[in-house]
Scaffold this active site. Structure first.
Site, short mmCIF file in Angstrom:
data_model
loop_
_atom_site.label_atom_id
_atom_site.label_comp_id
_atom_site.label_asym_id
_atom_site.label_seq_id
_atom_site.Cartn_x
_atom_site.Cartn_y
_atom_site.Cartn_z
N ASP A 69 0.69 0.95 11.57
CA ASP A 69 0.65 0.99 9.91
C ASP A 69 -0.59 0.65 9.46
OD1 ASP A 69 2.91 2.43 10.19
OD2 ASP A 69 4.35 1.11 9.27
N ASN A 138 0.48 0.09 0.49
CA ASN A 138 1.60 -0.71 0.55
C ASN A 138 1.80 -1.63 -0.92
OD1 ASN A 138 2.74 0.55 2.75
ND2 ASN A 138 2.62 -1.38 4.02
N ASP A 139 0.88 -2.59 -0.83
CA ASP A 139 1.17 -3.60 -1.65
C ASP A 139 0.09 -4.33 -1.92
OD1 ASP A 139 1.30 -5.40 0.47
OD2 ASP A 139 3.20 -4.92 1.02
N ARG A 166 7.52 -18.70 -10.39
CA ARG A 166 7.33 -19.76 -9.53
C ARG A 166 7.70 -19.52 -8.17
NH1 ARG A 166 8.95 -25.42 -8.87
NH2 ARG A 166 7.12 -26.82 -8.55
N ALA A 180 8.14 -2.77 3.36
CA ALA A 180 7.28 -3.89 3.97
C ALA A 180 7.62 -5.16 3.39
CB ALA A 180 5.65 -3.55 4.05
N TYR A 181 6.49 -5.87 3.13
CA TYR A 181 6.50 -7.01 2.37
C TYR A 181 7.60 -7.46 1.52
CZ TYR A 181 4.27 -11.82 1.43
OH TYR A 181 4.24 -13.37 1.33
N SER A 182 7.89 -6.27 0.47
CA SER A 182 8.64 -6.42 -0.37
C SER A 182 10.11 -6.43 -0.11
CB SER A 182 8.48 -5.36 -1.48
OG SER A 182 9.41 -5.18 -2.40
#
Length: 309
Positions: A69, A138-139, A166, A180-182
């Site tokens: 990817d 993606n992000d 925070r 993905a990361y999210s």
């Protein structure tokens, strides 16, 4: 009749020589030209034309991304000014964007040349990162440096301040990037047929602690607050700014910024549904293999054998 040129985008470290050999042999038989960025000249036969990195996409009719990817995302970013169809060849691990396995490549190239495919349109995030223009399919993520404090930032939408974060990381993703990361940070899965932007904090300590789903028409701005720890800014997993303690990231949604070649959309979606279901299984790949019927295990083992010399 103008000759067709395919641009090759190679995984930066994996051995892709077998796939490149298949493509160059096929291109020679079909009188097609190939191009690659100059930095990768040593990884391809002499028949492949080296070009400056920013000219490969512009000079090609289509791109072939060989890797996972990350390689696919790099190919899409390289063609964002003038989107070209991108065919993904899987030489990686768990890929959601790539569709073609190496044994199926010759047939896929035939269909690409005959324009016998559909195009999956992808949105991107057009970002202003402290004055630098970048794009992400993606992000975009603000990530803290371990042991050096937390990401401390405010969220504004269309100039209206929402609140503050925070957290360990702050991820802004497209629908494609929602897997993905999210997703790893606890964000929702967004259908690729939906236009939306998701802002997800990872390990929030205070402030906004849940994902925020926003309209593609809204302009998102993240400002680092005084006292924030050093923050790295990542675009599709690539660090573009390191150790920032002040500044802002402004994000706009851009439709139809990338074109992905799909040969069998239904089968591709079914495969991705299976991959998503595997993400939450606490099993190693070898353990999953043992769950397969014997005939499928044997078939998988044969596909993983090295080619005869």
């Amino acid at each position: 009749m103008e000759r067709i040129r395919l641009g090759l985008v190679l995984h930066p470290t994996r051995d892709v020589s077998e796939v490149v050999g298949t493509i160059t042999d096929w291109a020679a038989r079909h009188r097609m030209d190939l191009a690659v960025r100059a930095e990768d000249t040593h990884r391809v036969p002499a028949t492949v034309e080296p070009l400056p990195v920013d000219e490969v996409a512009a000079a090609s009719n289509a791109l072939v991304a060989i890797g996972g990817d990350g390689t696919m995302l790099g190919a899409l970013r390289s063609a964002v000014r003038d989107p070209k169809p991108v065919l993904g060849v899987h030489v990686g691990k768990l890929g959601f964007l790539v569709e073609v396995e190496p044994p199926d490549l010759p047939r896929a190239l035939e269909r690409l040349a005959n324009k016998d495919f559909t195009v999956e349109r992808h949105s991107c995030l057009a970002c202003d990162v402290c004055g630098d223009d970048v794009v992400a399919f993606n992000d975009v993520a603000l990530v803290r440096q371990p042991g050096a404090g937390f990401v401390n930032a405010t969220l504004s939408v269309d100039g209206q301040q929402y609140g503050y974060y925070r957290c360990d990381a702050l991820v802004v993703s497209t629908p494609t990037g929602s897997t993905a990361y999210s997703y790893a940070a606890g964000g929702p899965l967004i259908s690729p047929a939906t236009d939306a932007v998701v802002v997800t904090p990872s390990a929030p300590m205070s402030g906004i602690s849940r994902s925020v789903v926003l309209s593609p028409e809204e302009i998102i701005r993240l400002d680092l607050r005084p006292g924030s720890g050093p923050v790295a800014v990542e675009m599709d997993g690539v660090i573009i700014r390191d150790a920032a303690t002040e500044g802002s990231v402004q994000v706009r949604y851009r439709r139809d910024a990338g074109l992905v070649v799909r040969l069998d959309p239904r089968r591709y979606q079914e495969r991705n549904q299976l991959k998503l279901s595997l993400l939450d299984l606490p099993l190693l790949p070898d353990q999953l293999r043992e769950l397969l019927p014997e005939n499928l295990r044997q078939q998988l083992n044969r596909r993983e054998l090295p080619p005869p010399r």
